[in-house]
Design a protein around this motif. Structure first.
Motif, PDB file in Angstrom:
ATOM      1  N   THR A 246       0.869  -1.177   0.000  1.00  0.00           N
ATOM      2  CA  THR A 246       0.000   0.000   0.000  1.00  0.00           C
ATOM      3  C   THR A 246       0.905   1.226   0.000  1.00  0.00           C
ATOM      4  O   THR A 246       2.123   1.106  -0.144  1.00  0.00           O
ATOM      5  CB  THR A 246      -0.933   0.016   1.227  1.00  0.00           C
ATOM      6  OG1 THR A 246      -0.135   0.036   2.423  1.00  0.00           O
ATOM      7  CG2 THR A 246      -1.835  -1.202   1.257  1.00  0.00           C
ATOM      8  N   LEU A 247       0.308   2.389   0.183  1.00  0.00           N
ATOM      9  CA  LEU A 247       1.092   3.615   0.169  1.00  0.00           C
ATOM     10  C   LEU A 247       2.024   3.703   1.377  1.00  0.00           C
ATOM     11  O   LEU A 247       3.081   4.343   1.309  1.00  0.00           O
ATOM     12  CB  LEU A 247       0.147   4.826   0.141  1.00  0.00           C
ATOM     13  CG  LEU A 247       0.742   6.156  -0.330  1.00  0.00           C
ATOM     14  CD1 LEU A 247       1.262   6.032  -1.748  1.00  0.00           C
ATOM     15  CD2 LEU A 247      -0.286   7.265  -0.233  1.00  0.00           C
ATOM     16  N   HIS A 248       1.655   3.064   2.487  1.00  0.00           N
ATOM     17  CA  HIS A 248       2.429   3.194   3.726  1.00  0.00           C
ATOM     18  C   HIS A 248       3.023   1.875   4.218  1.00  0.00           C
ATOM     19  O   HIS A 248       3.701   1.870   5.252  1.00  0.00           O
ATOM     20  CB  HIS A 248       1.546   3.781   4.830  1.00  0.00           C
ATOM     21  CG  HIS A 248       0.939   5.109   4.472  1.00  0.00           C
ATOM     22  ND1 HIS A 248       1.663   6.267   4.423  1.00  0.00           N
ATOM     23  CD2 HIS A 248      -0.333   5.442   4.121  1.00  0.00           C
ATOM     24  CE1 HIS A 248       0.877   7.268   4.077  1.00  0.00           C
ATOM     25  NE2 HIS A 248      -0.342   6.795   3.890  1.00  0.00           N
ATOM     26  N   SER A 249       2.763   0.750   3.566  1.00  0.00           N
ATOM     27  CA  SER A 249       3.293  -0.538   4.018  1.00  0.00           C
ATOM     28  C   SER A 249       3.589  -1.409   2.802  1.00  0.00           C
ATOM     29  O   SER A 249       3.010  -1.214   1.730  1.00  0.00           O
ATOM     30  CB  SER A 249       2.303  -1.251   4.949  1.00  0.00           C
ATOM     31  OG  SER A 249       1.116  -1.565   4.254  1.00  0.00           O
ATOM     32  N   CYS A 250       4.478  -2.391   3.016  1.00  0.00           N
ATOM     33  CA  CYS A 250       4.877  -3.261   1.907  1.00  0.00           C
ATOM     34  C   CYS A 250       5.420  -4.566   2.474  1.00  0.00           C
ATOM     35  O   CYS A 250       6.135  -4.567   3.473  1.00  0.00           O
ATOM     36  CB  CYS A 250       5.933  -2.574   1.041  1.00  0.00           C
ATOM     37  SG  CYS A 250       6.527  -3.585  -0.324  1.00  0.00           S
ATOM     38  N   ASN A 251       5.059  -5.690   1.835  1.00  0.00           N
ATOM     39  CA  ASN A 251       5.598  -6.987   2.218  1.00  0.00           C
ATOM     40  C   ASN A 251       6.987  -7.135   1.608  1.00  0.00           C
ATOM     41  O   ASN A 251       7.162  -6.976   0.401  1.00  0.00           O
ATOM     42  CB  ASN A 251       4.669  -8.110   1.721  1.00  0.00           C
ATOM     43  CG  ASN A 251       5.147  -9.480   2.137  1.00  0.00           C
ATOM     44  OD1 ASN A 251       6.140  -9.978   1.643  1.00  0.00           O
ATOM     45  ND2 ASN A 251       4.435 -10.101   3.044  1.00  0.00           N
ATOM     46  N   ARG A 252       7.979  -7.464   2.448  1.00  0.00           N
ATOM     47  CA  ARG A 252       9.362  -7.527   1.986  1.00  0.00           C
ATOM     48  C   ARG A 252       9.953  -8.927   2.067  1.00  0.00           C
ATOM     49  O   ARG A 252      11.161  -9.088   1.906  1.00  0.00           O
ATOM     50  CB  ARG A 252      10.229  -6.570   2.814  1.00  0.00           C
ATOM     51  CG  ARG A 252       9.875  -5.111   2.603  1.00  0.00           C
ATOM     52  CD  ARG A 252      10.952  -4.202   3.154  1.00  0.00           C
ATOM     53  NE  ARG A 252      10.655  -2.809   2.862  1.00  0.00           N
ATOM     54  CZ  ARG A 252      10.192  -1.943   3.736  1.00  0.00           C
ATOM     55  NH1 ARG A 252       9.980  -2.311   4.984  1.00  0.00           N
ATOM     56  NH2 ARG A 252       9.952  -0.691   3.392  1.00  0.00           N
ATOM     57  N   THR A 253       9.132  -9.949   2.344  1.00  0.00           N
ATOM     58  CA  THR A 253       9.663 -11.314   2.468  1.00  0.00           C
ATOM     59  C   THR A 253       9.132 -12.257   1.394  1.00  0.00           C
ATOM     60  O   THR A 253       9.804 -13.227   1.060  1.00  0.00           O
ATOM     61  CB  THR A 253       9.307 -11.896   3.846  1.00  0.00           C
ATOM     62  OG1 THR A 253       7.892 -11.872   4.025  1.00  0.00           O
ATOM     63  CG2 THR A 253       9.957 -11.095   4.950  1.00  0.00           C
ATOM     64  N   LEU A 254       7.954 -12.003   0.850  1.00  0.00           N
ATOM     65  CA  LEU A 254       7.350 -12.933  -0.107  1.00  0.00           C
ATOM     66  C   LEU A 254       8.068 -12.856  -1.444  1.00  0.00           C
ATOM     67  O   LEU A 254       8.218 -11.779  -2.028  1.00  0.00           O
ATOM     68  CB  LEU A 254       5.863 -12.611  -0.280  1.00  0.00           C
ATOM     69  CG  LEU A 254       5.031 -13.675  -0.998  1.00  0.00           C
ATOM     70  CD1 LEU A 254       4.955 -14.948  -0.171  1.00  0.00           C
ATOM     71  CD2 LEU A 254       3.631 -13.157  -1.283  1.00  0.00           C
ATOM     72  N   VAL A 255       8.514 -14.018  -1.930  1.00  0.00           N
ATOM     73  CA  VAL A 255       9.257 -14.095  -3.184  1.00  0.00           C
ATOM     74  C   VAL A 255       8.398 -14.665  -4.301  1.00  0.00           C
ATOM     75  O   VAL A 255       8.475 -14.208  -5.443  1.00  0.00           O
ATOM     76  CB  VAL A 255      10.535 -14.943  -2.985  1.00  0.00           C
ATOM     77  CG1 VAL A 255      11.271 -15.133  -4.298  1.00  0.00           C
ATOM     78  CG2 VAL A 255      11.443 -14.299  -1.956  1.00  0.00           C
TER      79      VAL A 255
END
Length: 559
Positions: A246-255
């Motif tokens: 989203t504008l303020h959050s992001c998933n950084r582990t899913l490949v």
């Protein structure tokens, strides 16, 4: 006399009344003792006292731990832990076997049919299939559960026996009857497992609330997620797209994310595309066997090339730039040093003004008292002093001879912020050693692990609009068997051409390069379509698997 004498002698010989009395006294004592000491009742042979599952200490062997915990929970019939069967090699009948097969033995055929019937029933019994590492019972690598309902009590048992498995990498649930409640329990179980657990597969488990996005929370450590055949529609795709970014959050582990065999349409594909706008971790995405048409395909193709930022994204980008500027100014000691120099300069000017005023007053009083000749000499000496002050007025006492600490601070400030202008202080030469001053180790670690927000990437301004280069981290996109026509193909053709030009224009080979594999087959267009042929031709040299096959073939022909 004799009769009278015999009467008293006969009384002790008669034992019956005495014995009855004594026996009655004995039985009363026994009854009293029985009342005081209750008899211990021995348990039946083969039965033990029930043990609580909380007291059990797991051994790390899943087969033993699961069976023991199921017994303590009160299960009489529970699934067995077995090794996952491997596919057998193809059977090639030989001549000797064909000759033996001609013999007809009714007893042999009857026993074979009975064994095959038993093996079929055993096949349908619930089991927990495991893959081991080097045939070690304590090194369970993957767990497969298929075709039987996993209740909340079973998940409670798993929360006890799965954490000791230090090499667990994957959990696969296929048609296990999950509900939204049991899915929440399963998600709470995942942090208890080993840190090596990176792959989760939930297939054939449709949920009414479609809460699969909880598996992609910000604190999730899942790298590979498969959600095939779960009846995910546009509403579920919206939740998944918001979990991506989203504008303020992001998933950084899913490949990798597999959403094949679902009910995602154009609207859902648009939500997934919105999640890809600011996501820079997903490398592999499958939307095969869905209901995506041209509108959804164009949305997906748009985020993979340069796209226009919305008004809210532009506002957020400006806010992030302001925050970044304030952080850099607060980190650099140069700003405080310049501020201190300004205050010192102002103080020195004020002191100089006050001193000159005092000197003027004393001079006037002296001229009133001294003769004219001496007054002229005084004026000449005063003019010479003023000239000396003017020649040295460029450097204040604090600026002319700075301390060593200030010089080292200036050198550090120049290292941390490369865009900072060099110091203009006269009389100081910053050497190469000072330029290469070593930062604290904690700062280096923070700068190395810091993730750049995609909104801070270099942008392009055209016609008063801001354009971002697009998502070039996604390498694999599968859109097999959807409802895309030639209109959607044109969008992907433009994307592939843009990414080819971008990769050629890049002078440095490091960094994302864009799609390496794109599948658009089995859609609503002819295989001989010109746009599809051009896409295939452009993607052929980018596919690493096909490039490796071509290299192997070339090595085979020209050893």
């Amino acid at each position: 006399m004799s009769s009278e004498q015999s009467a008293p002698g006969a009384s002790p010989r008669a034992p019956r009344p005495g014995t009855q009395k004594s026996s009655g006294a004995v039985t009363k004592k026994g009854e009293r003792a029985a009342k005081e000491k209750p008899a211990t009742v021995l348990p039946p042979v083969g039965e033990e006292e029930p043990k609580s599952p909380e007291e059990y200490q797991c051994t790390g062997v899943l087969e033993i731990d699961f069976a023991e915990l199921c017994t303590r929970w009160g299960y009489t019939d529970f699934p067995k832990v077995v090794n996952r069967p491997r596919p057998h090699p193809p059977f090639v009948p030989s001549a000797s076997l064909s000759e033996k097969a001609t013999l007809d033995d009714p007893r042999l055929s009857g026993s074979c049919s009975l064994n095959s019937l038993e093996s079929k029933y055993v096949f349908f019994r619930p089991t927990i299939q495991v893959e081991l590492e080097q045939e070690d019972s304590k090194s369970v690598k993957e767990i497969y559960i298929r075709g039987w309902k996993v209740e909340e009590r079973i998940l409670g048992i798993f929360s006890k026996c799965l954490p000791p498995l230090t090499q667990l990498q994957a959990i696969n649930f296929w048609k296990v009857g999950l509900t939204d409640k049991t899915l929440t329990t399963f998600i709470e179980l995942l942090p208890l497992c080993s840190s090596t657990l990176r792959k989760v597969s939930l297939e054939g488990n449709p949920l009414p609330e479609q809460s699969y996005h909880k598996l992609m929370a910000l604190d999730s450590t899942i790298a590979h997620l498969s959600l095939r055949n779960n009846n995910i529609d546009d509403r579920g795709a919206q939740l998944l797209g918001q979990a991506l970014s989203t504008l303020h959050s992001c998933n950084r582990t899913l490949v990798s994310l597999n959403l094949g065999f679902n009910h995602i349409g154009d609207e859902g594909a648009g939500y997934i595309a919105d999640g890809l706008r600011l996501n820079r971790s997903l490398l592999w995405l499958s939307l095969a066997h869905n209901r995506i048409q041209d509108k959804g395909a164009l949305k997906l193709a748009e985020v993979l090339r340069a796209f226009e930022l919305t008004h809210t994204e532009v506002v957020e980008r400006r806010r992030l730039l302001l925050e970044k500027g304030t952080q850099e100014r607060s980190r650099s000691p140069s700003s405080s040093r310049h501020g201190d120099s300004k205050t010192d300069r102002e103080k020195s000017q004020m002191v100089g003004i006050s001193n000159s005023a005092l000197v003027d007053k004393t001079d006037k009083t002296q001229t009133m008292k001294t003769p004219k000749g001496l007054g002229k000499k005084k004026e000449k000496s005063w003019e010479l002093a003023k000239k000396e002050e003017k020649s040295g007025s460029g450097q204040s006492p604090t600026q002319g001879t700075p301390k060593k600490e200030d010089a080292t601070k200036a050198g550090k400030g120049k290292v941390t912020i490369p865009e900072q202008k060099p110091s203009r202080i006269k009389g100081i030469k910053i050497g190469s050693r000072e330029k290469r001053s070593i930062l604290p180790e904690s700062e280096l670690v923070v700068e190395a692990t810091e993730v750049i927000n995609p909104l801070l990437e270099p942008v392009e301004h055209r016609d008063g609009k801001v354009f971002m280069p697009g998502n070039k981290v996604l390498l694999h996109l599968n859109l097999l068997r959807n409802r895309i026509t030639e209109v959607g193909l044109e969008g992907f053709l433009a994307t592939v051409q843009y990414q080819m030009q971008f990769s050629k224009a890049k002078s440095v080979s490091k960094g994302p390069v864009g799609l390496l594999w794109l599948s658009l087959a089995k859609n609503c267009f002819a295989p001989q379509c010109p746009a599809y042929a051009i896409i295939q031709e452009l993607m052929l040299p980018r596919d690493p698997i096909k490039a490796k096959l071509r290299e192997d073939e070339a090595m085979a022909f020209f050893p």
